[in-house]
Design a protein around this motif. Structure first.
Motif, PDB file in Angstrom:
ATOM      1  N   MET A  85       0.845  -1.170   0.000  1.00  0.00           N
ATOM      2  CA  MET A  85       0.000   0.000   0.000  1.00  0.00           C
ATOM      3  C   MET A  85       0.895   1.240   0.000  1.00  0.00           C
ATOM      4  N   LYS A  86       0.607   2.163  -0.869  1.00  0.00           N
ATOM      5  CA  LYS A  86       1.352   3.418  -0.907  1.00  0.00           C
ATOM      6  C   LYS A  86       0.680   4.415   0.038  1.00  0.00           C
ATOM      7  N   ILE A  87       1.516   5.070   0.848  1.00  0.00           N
ATOM      8  CA  ILE A  87       1.012   6.085   1.763  1.00  0.00           C
ATOM      9  C   ILE A  87       1.871   7.331   1.640  1.00  0.00           C
ATOM     10  N   GLU A  88       1.319   8.434   2.128  1.00  0.00           N
ATOM     11  CA  GLU A  88       2.063   9.679   2.179  1.00  0.00           C
ATOM     12  C   GLU A  88       1.693  10.386   3.468  1.00  0.00           C
ATOM     13  N   GLY A  89       2.560  11.275   3.877  1.00  0.00           N
ATOM     14  CA  GLY A  89       2.285  12.002   5.106  1.00  0.00           C
ATOM     15  C   GLY A  89       3.407  12.942   5.437  1.00  0.00           C
ATOM     16  N   GLY A  90       3.432  13.352   6.694  1.00  0.00           N
ATOM     17  CA  GLY A  90       4.470  14.261   7.142  1.00  0.00           C
ATOM     18  C   GLY A  90       4.134  14.852   8.484  1.00  0.00           C
ATOM     19  N   CYS A  91       4.961  15.786   8.877  1.00  0.00           N
ATOM     20  CA  CYS A  91       4.785  16.436  10.174  1.00  0.00           C
ATOM     21  C   CYS A  91       3.619  17.427  10.126  1.00  0.00           C
ATOM     22  N   HIS A  92       3.262  17.947  11.274  1.00  0.00           N
ATOM     23  CA  HIS A  92       2.130  18.861  11.386  1.00  0.00           C
ATOM     24  C   HIS A  92       2.331  20.157  10.608  1.00  0.00           C
ATOM     25  N   CYS A  93       3.546  20.704  10.651  1.00  0.00           N
ATOM     26  CA  CYS A  93       3.786  21.999   9.995  1.00  0.00           C
ATOM     27  C   CYS A  93       4.128  21.882   8.512  1.00  0.00           C
ATOM     28  N   GLY A  94       4.390  20.663   8.028  1.00  0.00           N
ATOM     29  CA  GLY A  94       4.694  20.461   6.614  1.00  0.00           C
ATOM     30  C   GLY A  94       6.162  20.590   6.243  1.00  0.00           C
ATOM     31  N   ALA A  95       7.039  20.818   7.214  1.00  0.00           N
ATOM     32  CA  ALA A  95       8.468  20.953   6.915  1.00  0.00           C
ATOM     33  C   ALA A  95       9.079  19.634   6.446  1.00  0.00           C
ATOM     34  N   ILE A  96       8.499  18.505   6.884  1.00  0.00           N
ATOM     35  CA  ILE A  96       8.985  17.184   6.485  1.00  0.00           C
ATOM     36  C   ILE A  96       7.802  16.387   5.956  1.00  0.00           C
ATOM     37  N   THR A  97       7.974  15.814   4.782  1.00  0.00           N
ATOM     38  CA  THR A  97       6.948  14.940   4.203  1.00  0.00           C
ATOM     39  C   THR A  97       7.602  13.626   3.801  1.00  0.00           C
ATOM     40  N   TYR A  98       6.772  12.636   3.537  1.00  0.00           N
ATOM     41  CA  TYR A  98       7.293  11.350   3.075  1.00  0.00           C
ATOM     42  C   TYR A  98       6.288  10.666   2.162  1.00  0.00           C
ATOM     43  N   MET A  99       6.819   9.750   1.362  1.00  0.00           N
ATOM     44  CA  MET A  99       6.029   8.798   0.576  1.00  0.00           C
ATOM     45  C   MET A  99       6.636   7.442   0.900  1.00  0.00           C
ATOM     46  N   ALA A 100       5.773   6.436   1.104  1.00  0.00           N
ATOM     47  CA  ALA A 100       6.271   5.118   1.498  1.00  0.00           C
ATOM     48  C   ALA A 100       5.370   4.033   0.953  1.00  0.00           C
ATOM     49  N   GLU A 101       5.912   2.821   0.928  1.00  0.00           N
ATOM     50  CA  GLU A 101       5.136   1.640   0.589  1.00  0.00           C
ATOM     51  C   GLU A 101       5.186   0.710   1.786  1.00  0.00           C
ATOM     52  N   VAL A 102       4.009   0.379   2.343  1.00  0.00           N
ATOM     53  CA  VAL A 102       3.928  -0.400   3.580  1.00  0.00           C
ATOM     54  C   VAL A 102       2.971  -1.581   3.411  1.00  0.00           C
ATOM     55  N   ASP A 103       3.092  -2.539   4.316  1.00  0.00           N
ATOM     56  CA  ASP A 103       2.125  -3.623   4.428  1.00  0.00           C
ATOM     57  C   ASP A 103       1.209  -3.262   5.589  1.00  0.00           C
ATOM     58  N   PRO A 104      -0.031  -2.848   5.333  1.00  0.00           N
ATOM     59  CA  PRO A 104      -0.911  -2.407   6.414  1.00  0.00           C
ATOM     60  C   PRO A 104      -1.214  -3.499   7.430  1.00  0.00           C
ATOM     61  N   GLU A 105      -1.049  -4.773   7.058  1.00  0.00           N
ATOM     62  CA  GLU A 105      -1.293  -5.884   7.980  1.00  0.00           C
ATOM     63  C   GLU A 105      -0.259  -5.937   9.102  1.00  0.00           C
ATOM     64  N   LYS A 106       0.840  -5.197   8.964  1.00  0.00           N
ATOM     65  CA  LYS A 106       1.901  -5.199   9.978  1.00  0.00           C
ATOM     66  C   LYS A 106       1.793  -4.003  10.932  1.00  0.00           C
ATOM     67  N   THR A 107       0.715  -3.266  10.850  1.00  0.00           N
ATOM     68  CA  THR A 107       0.493  -2.134  11.752  1.00  0.00           C
ATOM     69  C   THR A 107       0.320  -2.648  13.176  1.00  0.00           C
ATOM     70  N   ALA A 108       0.974  -1.990  14.137  1.00  0.00           N
ATOM     71  CA  ALA A 108       0.966  -2.471  15.523  1.00  0.00           C
ATOM     72  C   ALA A 108       0.895  -1.318  16.520  1.00  0.00           C
ATOM     73  N   ILE A 109       0.402  -1.648  17.703  1.00  0.00           N
ATOM     74  CA  ILE A 109       0.379  -0.736  18.843  1.00  0.00           C
ATOM     75  C   ILE A 109       1.541  -1.109  19.752  1.00  0.00           C
ATOM     76  N   CYS A 110       2.263  -0.096  20.243  1.00  0.00           N
ATOM     77  CA  CYS A 110       3.302  -0.335  21.242  1.00  0.00           C
ATOM     78  C   CYS A 110       2.888   0.356  22.535  1.00  0.00           C
ATOM     79  N   HIS A 111       2.846  -0.428  23.618  1.00  0.00           N
ATOM     80  CA  HIS A 111       2.468   0.082  24.933  1.00  0.00           C
ATOM     81  C   HIS A 111       3.672   0.346  25.834  1.00  0.00           C
ATOM     82  N   CYS A 112       4.903   0.259  25.313  1.00  0.00           N
ATOM     83  CA  CYS A 112       6.068   0.420  26.191  1.00  0.00           C
ATOM     84  C   CYS A 112       6.066   1.802  26.838  1.00  0.00           C
TER      85      CYS A 112
END
Length: 134
Positions: free
Chosen positions: A1-28
């Motif tokens: 799956m192709k995704i895009e995003g970035g920081c709140h102010c827009g100074a940093i953006t990204y485009m990536a290809e991910v497997d959404p089935e590997k999305t996880a929560i970390c409680h550490c």
């Protein structure tokens, strides 16, 4: 799956290809402290499957295991973007799903460091649960 995003102010953006089935929560407790909330949701992405515009600032933390993790964030607005290993070798970024425009589609399938989960959280039914690091 192709995704895009970035920081709140827009100074940093990204485009990536991910497997959404590997999305996880970390409680550490490190993720709780670094986010200022109960947990963090991430999706892994290989170094060759992500491209950034802008330069994230890096903070290196040492986890309970003794492993060092580079935390990437925007120096302007403070948005946490990713964590990755420190040192040589291929990198896998733990991309913070809240920074993605497609975050609604990145549904967690697993939760790790569950032993540190806050007692007032509801149960996340149907999700693989790991008490420590996986």
């Amino acid at each position: 799956m192709k995704i895009e995003g970035g920081c709140h102010c827009g100074a940093i953006t990204y485009m990536a290809e991910v497997d959404p089935e590997k999305t996880a929560i970390c409680h550490c407790t490190d993720c709780q402290k670094l986010t200022g909330t109960a947990f963090r949701v991430t999706v892994p992405v290989a170094e060759d499957k992500i491209a950034f515009t802008g330069t994230p600032r890096i903070y290196v933390k040492t986890g309970e295991s003794g492993n060092k993790r580079a935390q990437g964030f925007c120096a302007e607005c403070g948005s946490h973007l990713f964590a990755t290993s420190v040192g040589d070798g291929p990198k896998v970024y733990g991309l913070r799903t809240g920074t993605s425009s497609q975050r609604e589609q990145l549904v967690p399938r697993k939760q790790v460091w569950h032993r540190s989960a806050l007692h007032w959280l509801p149960a996340f039914d149907g999700m693989e649960t790991v008490e420590k690091q996986s």
